[in-house]
Design a protein around this motif. Structure first.
Motif, PDB file in Angstrom:
ATOM      1  N   ALA A 198       0.912  -1.257   0.144  1.00 22.49           N
ATOM      2  CA  ALA A 198      -0.057   0.049  -0.126  1.00 22.49           C
ATOM      3  C   ALA A 198       1.020   1.198   0.034  1.00 22.49           C
ATOM      4  CB  ALA A 198      -0.932   0.158   1.216  1.00 22.49           C
ATOM      5  N   GLN A 199       2.116   1.139   0.667  1.00 22.33           N
ATOM      6  CA  GLN A 199       3.094   2.385   0.528  1.00 22.33           C
ATOM      7  C   GLN A 199       3.590   2.766  -0.912  1.00 22.33           C
ATOM      8  OE1 GLN A 199       5.734   0.576   3.778  1.00 22.33           O
ATOM      9  NE2 GLN A 199       6.295   2.671   3.600  1.00 22.33           N
ATOM     10  N   VAL A 200       3.755   1.769  -1.736  1.00 27.52           N
ATOM     11  CA  VAL A 200       4.042   1.882  -3.126  1.00 27.52           C
ATOM     12  C   VAL A 200       2.942   2.663  -3.715  1.00 27.52           C
ATOM     13  CG1 VAL A 200       4.989   0.730  -5.137  1.00 27.52           C
ATOM     14  CG2 VAL A 200       5.766  -0.172  -2.581  1.00 27.52           C
ATOM     15  N   GLY A 201       1.776   2.333  -3.603  1.00 24.85           N
ATOM     16  CA  GLY A 201       0.698   2.897  -4.243  1.00 24.85           C
ATOM     17  C   GLY A 201       0.371   2.359  -5.814  1.00 24.85           C
ATOM     18  N   LEU A 202       1.218   1.280  -6.273  1.00 27.39           N
ATOM     19  CA  LEU A 202       1.172   0.830  -7.606  1.00 27.39           C
ATOM     20  C   LEU A 202       0.351  -0.487  -7.653  1.00 27.39           C
ATOM     21  CD1 LEU A 202       4.541   1.778  -8.821  1.00 27.39           C
ATOM     22  CD2 LEU A 202       2.575   3.140  -8.978  1.00 27.39           C
ATOM     23  N   PHE A 203       0.218  -1.117  -6.663  1.00 27.63           N
ATOM     24  CA  PHE A 203      -0.360  -2.459  -6.716  1.00 27.63           C
ATOM     25  C   PHE A 203      -1.548  -2.630  -5.707  1.00 27.63           C
ATOM     26  CE2 PHE A 203       4.179  -2.701  -7.168  1.00 27.63           C
ATOM     27  CZ  PHE A 203       4.495  -3.355  -8.619  1.00 27.63           C
TER      28      PHE A 203
END
Length: 343
Positions: free
Chosen positions: A155-160
């Motif tokens: 969720a931190q990355v926001g891309l998956f």
């Protein structure tokens, strides 16, 4: 324009491009421009970037990676760039991403500029290191670096977003199966059978995390006993952390002689704070062989079709049989373990 054209023509285009993408920079220039080895899928140039910003003179060692035609990895440079931007400051040993040339206007192929970090990447030197104690310490630090990466919340990355753990794992199997179907030169029913086996037996990840996808000797920098950076994020995705560890320990480049995989997992687990599950790890050892087979067939197809003049690709299809044989050995071992447990 081709990615391999004269370097002297590329250098001024890099300066012009970076001036466009760094409007806050003035008096921008580069020095020490030279071509270096960029792997089988990319051309690489190293240079030092100099510029002035807010009255301060700044300097950053850089590397530009440009895709080439006929590569054996179908990847998206834009996705790689966005990922590296997203994980900056999240605790992974990834280089900072500076600029993206998605259209290939500078070198003829999609390219990114990254921070150039210190260290050596040679897999041969790593696997033949004479100082066994230092090599063991490197393996220990690689386990720690892997754990740091896998601790990053997806969720931190926001891309998956919006993907379930097992769905993410199945997506990877489908991805490599499709790559096989797109690049095979003959039916190969054994490969079809093994991809079917993977889909039927795919475990649910113990944790959905950011997976590097190509973490192995040659794709990380080291200096002394320390791993200084993880490189080549082209195949990064959301998935099972066991996938990366199984790939690190593929026989072709495995550091097993320095550190048994069980010890690597123990060090990893202590730093990660969670278990990857040995059953998952064994499954991904089978998956790794099928992934390598798909990559090998893609490389072979690129050479035979004239898309690539990379001599390393010419005999890659010959490596597939060994991968398939190892799959059956691993699967046989899994079944034997299951029988022993039930007994």
């Amino acid at each position: 324009m081709s990615a391999g054209e004269n370097d002297a023509a590329i250098q001024p285009r890099i300066v012009e491009w970076l001036c466009d993408v760094m409007p806050q920079a003035t008096a921008l220039s580069i020095s020490g421009f030279s071509r270096i080895f960029g792997g089988n899928a990319r051309i690489a140039w190293a240079f030092d970037l100099h510029w002035t910003e807010a009255g301060q003179r700044k300097f950053l060692p850089c590397i530009m990676l440009s895709q080439v035609a006929g590569r054996h990895v179908d990847s998206d440079v834009t996705a790689e760039y966005r990922l590296l931007k997203a994980i900056t400051g999240c605790g992974s040993r990834a280089p900072a991403a500076l600029a993206l040339d998605a259209e290939g206007r500078v070198s003829g192929g999609p390219a990114i500029v990254l921070q150039r970090l210190e260290g050596e990447a040679s897999a041969v030197a790593f696997l033949n290191h004479a100082n066994e104690e230092e090599a063991q310490q490197r393996c220990r630090d690689l386990a720690v670096a892997s754990a740091e990466l896998h601790r990053i919340e997806v969720a931190q990355v926001g891309l998956f977003t919006g993907i379930a753990p097992r769905e993410a794992a199945l997506d990877q199997i489908s991805h490599w199966e499709q790559q096989f179907l797109d690049h095979r030169q003959e039916p190969l029913p054994v490969v079809v059978h093994l991809f079917s086996w993977l889909k039927r037996h795919c475990p649910t990840p113990t944790r959905l995390c950011l997976v590097h996808g190509d973490l192995r000797p040659g794709n990380f920098l080291y200096r002394g006993a320390d791993v200084t950076a993880l490189l080549d994020w082209e195949m990064a995705h959301a998935g099972d952390p066991a996938e990366d560890i199984a790939w690190i320990y593929r026989p072709l480049w495995s550091p097993e002689k320095f550190m048994p995989i069980e010890e690597f997992v123990r060090v990893y687990r202590e730093r990660a704070g969670f278990d990857i599950g040995m059953e998952n790890l064994r499954f991904y050892q089978v998956f790794s062989e099928m992934k390598f087979a798909a990559l090998s067939l893609t490389a072979s197809h690129s050479a035979l079709s004239g898309q690539s003049d990379n001599l390393r690709h010419l005999d890659r299809a010959a490596k597939v049989a060994a991968s398939l044989a190892r799959c059956f050995q691993l699967i046989d071992g899994l079944y034997r373990e299951a029988v022993d447990v039930s007994a």
